[in-house]
Motif scaffolding. Structure first.
Motif, short mmCIF file in Angstrom:
data_model
loop_
_atom_site.label_atom_id
_atom_site.label_comp_id
_atom_site.label_asym_id
_atom_site.label_seq_id
_atom_site.Cartn_x
_atom_site.Cartn_y
_atom_site.Cartn_z
N TYR A 189 1.28 63.74 1.67
CA TYR A 189 1.41 63.08 0.37
C TYR A 189 2.02 64.05 -0.61
O TYR A 189 1.62 65.20 -0.69
CB TYR A 189 0.07 62.52 -0.12
N TRP A 239 -5.85 57.76 9.96
CA TRP A 239 -4.45 57.81 9.50
C TRP A 239 -4.41 58.82 8.37
O TRP A 239 -5.15 58.69 7.40
CB TRP A 239 -4.05 56.41 9.01
N TYR A 240 -3.60 59.84 8.57
CA TYR A 240 -3.55 60.89 7.55
C TYR A 240 -2.09 61.12 7.13
O TYR A 240 -1.25 61.47 7.97
CB TYR A 240 -4.16 62.19 8.10
N PRO A 241 -1.79 60.91 5.87
CA PRO A 241 -0.39 61.02 5.43
C PRO A 241 -0.07 62.40 4.87
O PRO A 241 -0.95 63.11 4.37
CB PRO A 241 -0.35 60.01 4.29
#
Lengths: 373, 187
Positions: free
Chosen positions: B39, B35-37
Motif C-alpha cells: 500500500y 490477502w496482504y497488499p
C-alpha cells in the motif's frame, strides 16, 4: 452471522459501530484511513456522530468531551497522529473517562513511513503522556481479533473508566482475512457520573485537576488500586505449542503470527519451539511468562521495533533464562525464514548454556547474537 | 493444503482485485486465507502487488519471502519476483507487456499475452481475469466455476453486466495456459 473477507481497518471500525460507539472523531492518516472512511459513511447513516477534526489534538479532545458526556466514543490514528494525542490521553486518565483509541502503527520515528511497525509499544504501555497513568493495551493478531478486541476494549473502558487502546500495526490494518462481525448492540445508558445536565439531581464533575497535593495523592492511590485490580483480572494471552517447548518466542500482533509460520517449519524439523503471545500488553501476562521461563532453555523476543517489549520480558524473567531479541525496524516486516534462523540460534545457545545468562542482540536486520558482558 | 502467491504489476491493472477474488473464493470454499497488499500513497500508475495465502488451517504469516507462484503483469514485477519464486513453482507472465525471456529454468513458466487477449475479448480491463484463468489451469486450487460463482457474489451491482466477459476471460486464460502446458510436455 457469517464469515466474510474483511480488511482490518474496516473490521475494527464496523465492530465499534456494533459495539454501540455513538461518536467517532478522527483525522486521516495512512495506514488506518479506511477506518475513518468507513465511519464517515456509517455513523451519519445511523444518526450518530462523525467528525473529521482539524487535527489529532482536536480529535482526542472531542473524544474527551463525548466521553465526559457518557457516550461510547473513540478515535483512531497511526503513530505520528497518536503522538499528538498524548496530552488528551493523560487528561482522560486523570478524569477517569472511558474511551477507545486505535493505533495502527507505522514506521518511525518522526514522519517515518506508512509501512507496518510495532514501535509504539513503550509509548502505549508505559504512558506517553505525563503523570502516573495506565491504559489497557490490546494487541490483535488477526482480523477477527481486530473485531473481538474492539468489543472488549469498549467493555473494559466502561467497566474501569479507563482508556483502552487497540495497538495494531499497518499490516493488521491493511490485510484482509475471513472474520465474523457481531450483531448490533443497543446503545448503552449514560452512566450516573456523566455530564448529562444536572436538572433534578446533584451536579457531576469530570476533571483532572486536584490543586491540593494530598488530595491529588489520594486520587493517585485510587488510580493505582484500580490498576492493580485490572492487573489481577484482565490479563489475556495465547499459548501456542508450549507444552513440550525447549525454546519459546514471545511476540505480539503481526510479529507473533509470522513467528507461528516459522515455528510450524521448525516443528517439522524436530525443533521444540513454541510461542507465548501476549494479547494484553498492559496488563502484561507476567505470571504466564515467569512460569514459561522456568520451563524452557531460552526465550526469543521478536518485535517490529528495536527492542521495546523485550525490556518488560527481561524485567519479568529476572535472569532465570537467557532472553534474546530479534527485531526489524523502520516498517520492515520480518519474514518467517529469518525468525526461524533466530529461533534456531536461540535454541542452540539455550541448550549450550546450562547456567541462565541474560543476553542481548542488535535490532535492525542483525541476527540474534550474544553481546559480551 | 497450503499455497501462496504474489500478484504484481502497475496500479490500475487489477492486481489487488485479482488477489481479492482468490481470497473470496477461498472463503467460499471454507478455506483460510489472507490477502496482504502493498500500500502506497499512489492510486494508480505506481507499482502494486498483493500476497495471497490459502490454507486449510489458520494462517500465520500473511507475507512470504519465496512464493509458490507469482503472476507478473509488467517488467519491473518480473525483475523483482522471478528470482523469488520457489523452485518447482509457477511463474505466469503477461507477455503483452514483457518482452524478455524468463531466465529461470526450475519453475513452470506460463507466458500469456493477457492484454492482447483482453483486447480481443473487447475490454482491456479483463487482463487480470485472463491471468487468473491461467493460474486456475495450472493450480487446481479452485475450479473455474467456483471462481466465477464467487465473482458473481463480489462484483458490485453496477458491474454485474460484465460477468459474461469476465467468465470468458477466465476461460480463455485457462485454455492458453493449457496449450503452453501441452507444448512444454511435448518439447
Amino acid at each position: 452471522m457469517s464469515v466474510e473477507l474483511l480488511k482490518g481497518n474496516v473490521a475494527f471500525a464496523e465492530a465499534a459501530v456494533r459495539a454501540g460507539c455513538e461518536a467517532y472523531f478522527g483525522y486521516p492518516i495512512t495506514p488506518q484511513t479506511e477506518a475513518l472512511e468507513h465511519m464517515a459513511k456509517r455513523m451519519p447513516e445511523l444518526g450518530r456522530v462523525f467528525v473529521q477534526a482539524e487535527s489529532e489534538v482536536a480529535a482526542i479532545n472531542m473524544v474527551y468531551g463525548a466521553a465526559a458526556a457518557g457516550m461510547r466514543t473513540m478515535t483512531s490514528s497511526s503513530s505520528p497522529g497518536v503522538s499528538l494525542m498524548m496530552e488528551g490521553l493523560s487528561y482522560m486518565a486523570g478524569s477517569e473517562v472511558p474511551a477507545v483509541l486505535v493505533d495502527v502503527m507505522r514506521g518511525g520515528p518522526g514522519l517515518g513511513n506508512i509501512a507496518p511497525a510495532q514501535s509504539d509499544y513503550l509509548q502505549m504501555v508505559k504512558g506517553g503522556g505525563h503523570g502516573d497513568y495506565k491504559m489497557i493495551v490490546l494487541a490483535p493478531a488477526t482480523v477477527q481479533e481486530m473485531i473481538d478486541l474492539t468489543l472488549l476494549a469498549f467493555d473494559l473502558a466502561d467497566r474501569y473508566r479507563i482508556v483502552s487502546v487497540l495497538l495494531a500495526d499497518g499490516s493488521m490494518g491493511q490485510m484482509m482475512e475471513g472474520a465474523e462481525l457481531p450483531p448490533m448492540k443497543p446503545l448503552a445508558e449514560r452512566p450516573a457520573w456523566a455530564l448529562t445536565g444536572a436538572r433534578d439531581r446533584d451536579t457531576n464533575l469530570v476533571s483532572s485537576i486536584h490543586l491540593d497535593p494530598e488530595e491529588e495523592e489520594t486520587f493517585n492511590l485510587h488510580l493505582q488500586a484500580k490498576y492493580a485490580e485490572i492487573e489481577a483480572n484482565e490479563v489475556r494471552f495465547e499459548e501456542h505449542l508450549l507444552d513440550d517447548a525447549r525454546v519459546a518466542v514471545v511476540a505480539f500482533g503481526t510479529a507473533a503470527r509470522v513467528a507461528k509460520t516459522a515455528i510450524a517449519g521448525l516443528r517439522a524439523e524436530g525443533v521444540a519451539a513454541g510461542l507465548l503471545r501476549p494479547i494484553t500488553l498492559w496488563p502484561y501476562p507476567e505470571a504466564a511468562l515467569r512460569d514459561l521461563a522456568a520451563r524452557v532453555d531460552a526465550l526469543l523476543v521478536v518485535e517490529m521495533n528495536a527492542g521495546q517489549m523485550v525490556e518488560d520480558v527481561r524485567r519479568i524473567v529476572e535472569g532465570r533464562v537467557p532472553v534474546r531479541f530479534y527485531g526489524r525496524t523502520g516498517g520492515v516486516m520480518p519474514m518467517p525464514e529469518e525468525i526461524a534462523d533466530a529461533i534456531r540460534e536461540t535454541a542452540s545457545a539455550g541448550a549450550a548454556s546450562g547456567a541462565p545468562a541474560d543476553t542481548a542482540a542488535g535490532g535492525s536486520d542483525a541476527p540474534a547474537q550474544e553481546v559480551p558482558a | 493444503m497450503k499455497t501462496d502467491l504474489i500478484i504484481a504489476g502497475f496500479g490500475g491493472q487489477g492486481v489487488l482485485f485479482a488477489g481479492q477474488l482468490l481470497a473470496h473464493a477461498a472463503l467460499d470454499a471454507d478455506l483460510h486465507t489472507t490477502w496482504y497488499p502493498s500500500y502506497g500513497p499512489e492510486m494508480r500508475g505506481g507499482t502494486a502487488n498483493c500476497t495471497v495465502v490459502i490454507a486449510d488451517e489458520p494462517i500465520g504469516s500473511p507475507v512470504v519471502a519465496r512464493p509458490e507462484a507469482a503472476i507478473v503483469l509488467n517488467l519491473p514485477s518480473l525483475d523483482r519476483y522471478e528470482p523469488l519464486v520457489r523452485p518447482g513453482g509457477l511463474l505466469i507472465v503477461n507477455a503483452s507487456l514483457i518482452d524478455r525471456e524468463v531466465r529461470r529454468t526450475d519453475v513452470d513458466v506460463i507466458p500469456i499475452p493477457a492484454d492482447d487477449v483482453a483486447a480481443e475479448l473487447g475490454n482491456p480491463r479483463l487482463t487480470n481475469m485472463v491471468l487468473v484463468g491461467a493460474l486456475l489451469s495450472r493450480r487446481a486450487v479452485f475450479t473455474l466455476d467456483h471462481v466465477a460463482a464467487t465473482l458473481e457474489k463480489v462484483l458490485p451491482e453496477r458491474h454485474r453486466h460484465l460477468l459474461p466477459a469476465n467468465r470468458a476471460a477466465l476461460e480463455r486464460g485457462a485454455e492458453l495456459a493449457d496449450e503452453v502446458g501441452v507444448a512444454a510436455a511435448t518439447d
